[in-house]
Design an enzyme around this catalytic site. Structure first.
Site, mmCIF file in Angstrom:
data_model
loop_
_atom_site.group_PDB
_atom_site.id
_atom_site.type_symbol
_atom_site.label_atom_id
_atom_site.label_comp_id
_atom_site.label_asym_id
_atom_site.label_seq_id
_atom_site.Cartn_x
_atom_site.Cartn_y
_atom_site.Cartn_z
ATOM 1 N N ASN A 1 -0.407 11.997 6.787
ATOM 2 C CA ASN A 1 -1.660 11.412 7.272
ATOM 3 C C ASN A 1 -2.776 12.426 7.508
ATOM 4 O O ASN A 1 -3.835 12.085 8.017
ATOM 5 C CB ASN A 1 -1.402 10.630 8.565
ATOM 6 C CG ASN A 1 -0.773 9.278 8.283
ATOM 7 O OD1 ASN A 1 -1.382 8.436 7.630
ATOM 8 N ND2 ASN A 1 0.454 9.085 8.743
ATOM 9 N N GLU B 1 5.969 4.744 7.735
ATOM 10 C CA GLU B 1 5.632 5.980 7.042
ATOM 11 C C GLU B 1 6.514 7.141 7.469
ATOM 12 O O GLU B 1 6.453 7.583 8.607
ATOM 13 C CB GLU B 1 4.188 6.342 7.356
ATOM 14 C CG GLU B 1 3.211 5.509 6.582
ATOM 15 C CD GLU B 1 1.790 5.844 6.971
ATOM 16 O OE1 GLU B 1 1.606 6.693 7.853
ATOM 17 O OE2 GLU B 1 0.889 5.254 6.387
ATOM 18 N N THR C 1 0.868 -1.191 0.000
ATOM 19 C CA THR C 1 0.000 0.000 0.000
ATOM 20 C C THR C 1 0.905 1.242 0.000
ATOM 21 O O THR C 1 1.386 1.635 -1.038
ATOM 22 C CB THR C 1 -0.973 -0.018 1.192
ATOM 23 O OG1 THR C 1 -0.251 -0.202 2.397
ATOM 24 C CG2 THR C 1 -1.987 -1.130 1.035
ATOM 25 N N THR D 1 -2.954 -2.232 8.312
ATOM 26 C CA THR D 1 -1.516 -2.222 8.499
ATOM 27 C C THR D 1 -0.748 -3.343 7.837
ATOM 28 O O THR D 1 -0.193 -3.203 6.766
ATOM 29 C CB THR D 1 -1.207 -2.273 10.009
ATOM 30 O OG1 THR D 1 -1.967 -1.248 10.607
ATOM 31 C CG2 THR D 1 0.256 -2.043 10.278
ATOM 32 N N LYS E 1 3.801 -6.783 3.927
ATOM 33 C CA LYS E 1 3.558 -5.384 3.603
ATOM 34 C C LYS E 1 3.531 -4.602 4.902
ATOM 35 O O LYS E 1 3.272 -5.142 5.969
ATOM 36 C CB LYS E 1 2.272 -5.189 2.822
ATOM 37 C CG LYS E 1 1.022 -5.395 3.665
ATOM 38 C CD LYS E 1 -0.182 -4.701 3.080
ATOM 39 C CE LYS E 1 -0.036 -3.211 3.171
ATOM 40 N NZ LYS E 1 -0.645 -2.619 4.383
#
Lengths: 409, 409
Positions: free
Chosen positions: A406, A284, A161, A198, A187
């Site tokens: 985010n 992230e 993702t 997640t 992932k």
């Protein structure tokens, strides 16, 4: 007792590194965006599989998680898994369950197999799956199934993702001519823009092992790998780790000597730890990977409480982002963790350099602290001086870019 | 039963709004910076005081917190408090304790009083107090003590750290000629650059009330005010709320009718809630104040768990900063809170607008959600449908500027 050798392959192609597993990863435009990102994959085994699974502890479980749990508890022969990214199929009510079941049935039909599939989804929460796209994707993937390296990589890529790269590892356990392979792909973590689920991890092996034995080993490996990492403390509705064993190596776990059993457990642990580490490193917008070694706790639970309080403190994580050796925030976080210990007994070190002990900080090392927390990776050792239990966590810093990333869709 | 009227003064001067309390706030350069920021204050009462206190639950307690707890448990007559900002006197070992005791003794000597002082500190963790500066500050403050508005404001200002403004409120409870006053001042939350201790609040009243009765009322008011706010989830080593009653109003709590007792409890609650609200509104680099109303929980603890999971989720807080009505992250946070409930029974609303219920989200309201979370203040109502317990929390968003602000000294 013979010594089995564990070797990590220099180059992993993911799950197809294990004999007799077939993979595919295709694009079927689940995100509705004009790109060709792979977003649907199938892992298939002609042979029925022994299977183990570990799932999110979140009360809100996505439809595919509920279905996997149901199938693992049942007695149907399972031959693989169908996965999509771009949509988590979470908080989607009865229709979501129906769609997840549909994915299983369509996959089964598409491979002309008799066995049942598991199903996983990752992506946005609260949207229904675009079933027309999914259906054509499943058909396409089933037609593309292959055991070559390219197919293994496609599968590793189709589950991503907001990850910036795929995550994979292959290890072999060998003695003489005998060889067992374990491969894993994952992932990433860091609950992801905008409501991404997640973590997914898939592990294949050619060991002959029962589902219940595999479950025991996976649960144990999971505790010190996927359950010992945290990016932002958010736990997703879709977290899933699945392990599949097809038995084609001819090595039988139940009949093996202790030396092999131990080697296999170690190798599985290594696969899980490596994938977990890759997940944190690709969190992230992170810039630092921090290992927390909490020792001297009364109980392991206390050690984990302290670790998580530190790993989830926005203040501590901000200071890491700024390469600021802010031990005060760290000690304060340990203090409110709920663990039992006395301030005067604490011993805090950064990469083995003294920071705080005997109720005093050692500011003469300030320059060294600064150098350590300026590195991309460092270790924080905190001995609570209250007992013998310990825990290790891997976490990351928290950056302004994480927040910006985010803030919106 | 007579009706007492509660009135909030349009303009508060802080603690000196209550008769016979004297205040001072001075600059003694505790931060060692070339400015004239007020950093030391004394609150003094000629009359001995009834006193109540609520303190941080952190295992690591600053020296002044430990001393206050010791003094409150003792039977010495207490006449005031000495406070400094710029240094928390936390994690400072035996010398820190000695310095805190020194502050008390010096204050007592400086006012030529017989009674004992309490002591509070806020600021950096892990540095020893500059006792020469502190001593001259105490002398200066004692000489400046006055009951005028200017002195009340100086005290309100000298406790500030990264706060952008002082926080104060005064309310009066009256019936005919009878009048009781309650005043409060506070300094802000959001564990503060670089290792600031969080929250201090001081409350004065001229009610005649015993310490134990005052403690009961303060503890209750605290639960639904200071204990119901969170900026970043970090709990400081120094959090302290102190209430002082000098009795000069002539109104005796123990002899009062229920109507007055209730009015006083309400007024005290109002003072605490207002200060708590001001603290969140002045949180570090926040742009939104969000009220979380969690209802339908099995227990109040469950309701608080859900509230805190939402309020501490970096993902949820980031989405608020971006005015993104990201209910998926919110529902996921509730799911991992550990509270008992079923997804299908949840009912989520933003400012009374439906968001998610019956396992379905109501995307037809998307535009309204966006408008609501774009406002500077909004309310999120989450009914878990699992029981009758509820909890209310006030929190804020998390911005890139918060991280940048906290990245280094």
């Amino acid at each position: 007792m013979s010594t089995w050798k564990i070797t990590q392959l220099a180059e992993s192609a993911g799950l197809t590194d294990v004999p007799c597993f077939e993979c595919a990863g295709v694009h079927c435009d689940i995100r509705g965006k004009a790109n060709d990102q792979l977003d649907l994959g199938i892992l298939y085994s002609f042979y029925p599989l022994s299977i183990a699974g570990v799932f999110t502890q979140n009360k809100i479980k996505a439809a595919p998680v509920l279905l996997c749990q149901e199938l693992l508890a049942g007695d149907q022969a399972i031959h693989g898994v169908v996965v999509n990214s771009g949509n988590a199929n979470a908080c989607t009510g009865e229709l979501g369950m129906q769609n997840a079941r549909e994915m299983i049935e369509q996959s089964q039909k598409a491979v002309n197999g008799s066995g049942v599939f598991l199903v996983c989804s990752t992506g946005r929460i609260g949207r229904q799956l675009p079933m027309d796209h999914i259906s054509s994707g499943i058909q396409h993937a089933a037609n593309s199934l292959d055991s070559d390296a390219r197919s293994g990589l496609d599968f590793a890529n189709c589950i991503l993702t907001s990850d910036t790269r795929n995550k994979k590892i292959t290890v072999q356990i060998s003695i003489g001519q005998q060889k067992v392979t374990i491969a894993g792909v994952a992932k990433g973590a860091g609950m992801i823009r905008p409501d991404m689920a997640t973590m997914l991890a898939f592990i294949t092996t050619d060991l002959n092992i029962s589902s219940s034995e595999l479950q025991g080993l996976l649960s144990k490996a999971n505790e010190r790998s996927f359950n010992a990492i945290t990016i932002d403390g958010d736990m997703s509705t879709n977290d899933t780790v699945l392990a599949f064993a097809n038995g084609v190596s001819g090595v039988d776990y139940a009949l093996s000597e202790d030396g092999f059993k131990q080697a296999f457990a170690e190798a599985l642990q290594q696969v899980c730890e490596h994938l977990a580490y890759l997940i944190v490193g690709d969190g992230e917008k992170i810039t630092k990977v921090v290992t927390l070694e909490i020792s001297g706790a009364k109980t392991e639970q206390d050690a984990r409480k302290v670790g998580y309080a530190i790993a989830h403190s926005p203040l501590v994580k901000s200071s890491w982002a700024g390469s600021d050796p802010n031990w005060g925030r760290l000690v304060a976080a340990a203090g409110y963790s709920g663990a039992e210990f006395e301030e005067a007994q604490m011993n805090l070190q950064y990469n083995d350099t003294p920071v705080y002990s005997g109720g005093q900080f050692h500011e003469e090392y300030l320059q060294q602290w600064k150098e350590i927390v300026s590195q991309k990776e460092f270790t924080i050792q905190l001995d609570l001086g209250a007992g013998d239990a310990s825990a290790k966590l891997i976490t990351s810093d928290l950056t302004p870019e994480y927040i910006t990333f985010n803030m919106s869709e």
